[in-house]
Scaffold this active site. Structure first.
Site, PDB file in Angstrom:
ATOM      1  N   GLY A   1       0.815  -1.215   0.000  1.00  0.00           N
ATOM      2  CA  GLY A   1       0.000   0.000   0.000  1.00  0.00           C
ATOM      3  C   GLY A   1       0.847   1.262   0.000  1.00  0.00           C
ATOM      4  CB  CYS A   2       3.695   2.319   2.079  1.00  0.00           C
ATOM      5  SG  CYS A   2       2.803   2.187   3.648  1.00  0.00           S
ATOM      6  CB  THR A   3       5.146   0.322  -2.779  1.00  0.00           C
ATOM      7  OG1 THR A   3       6.087  -0.118  -1.790  1.00  0.00           O
ATOM      8  CG2 THR A   3       5.827   0.410  -4.135  1.00  0.00           C
TER       9      THR A   3
END
EC number: 1.11.1.24
Length: 166
Positions: A49-51
């Site tokens: 998700g952060c990527t």
């Protein structure tokens, strides 16, 4: 224990945090360089998700900058991990490290959250827009990583190119 949250109209708490290369970067530096700044908080570099969110911000960076808006990402990751994350994904905006979670807590982005139905302490994925005078014009908590940058760009009146079909 509920973490106090920032609200639109409040003055954003200033911070100075190390970037991926260990250089101190303050909110004031970012405001001076860009005028307006999107500050987004994400739990951990190198996670799906952060990527997605970070790569989406990189993809929108030119249009945001043309609109006078800078971008900075903040997580509790060490600068060394942020450096690997930045280099792996070609990120050109600052990624800042807040390992003791002082800024994250001040901004209401660290505290109780639901994770798979359980209440845990952790980083709350959040996005803020700080105006040139230091006030918040947007404060969103528990944002979704996927599609977030497109939604934010619409709110800011920034047209993004259509994503390439892949």
């Amino acid at each position: 224990m509920t973490t106090p949250r920032l609200e639109v109209g409040q003055t954003a708490p200033d911070f100075t945090l190390p970037d991926a290369d260990g250089n101190p970067t303050s909110l004031q530096d970012l405001l001076t360089a860009h005028g307006r700044v999107v500050v987004y908080v994400y739990p951990a570099a190198m996670t799906p998700g952060c990527t997605t969110e970070t790569v989406d911000f990189e993809g929108a960076l030119q249009e945001l900058r043309e609109a006078g808006i800078g971008v900075v990402g903040v997580s509790p990751d060490a600068p060394e991990k942020l450096q690997r994350f930045r280099d792996k994904h070609g990120i050109t905006f600052p990624l800042l490290s807040d390992p003791d979670k002082t800024m994250l807590t001040e901004w209401g982005a660290f505290g109780e959250k639901k994770n798979y139905g359980k209440t845990v302490m952790g980083v709350i994925r959040s996005t803020f827009v700080v105006e040139s005078d230091g006030t918040l014009s947007l404060a969103r908590y528990n944002v979704r990583a996927k599609g977030h940058v497109a939604m934010l760009s619409k709110l800011l009146g920034v047209d993004l190119p259509e994503p390439a079909e892949g």
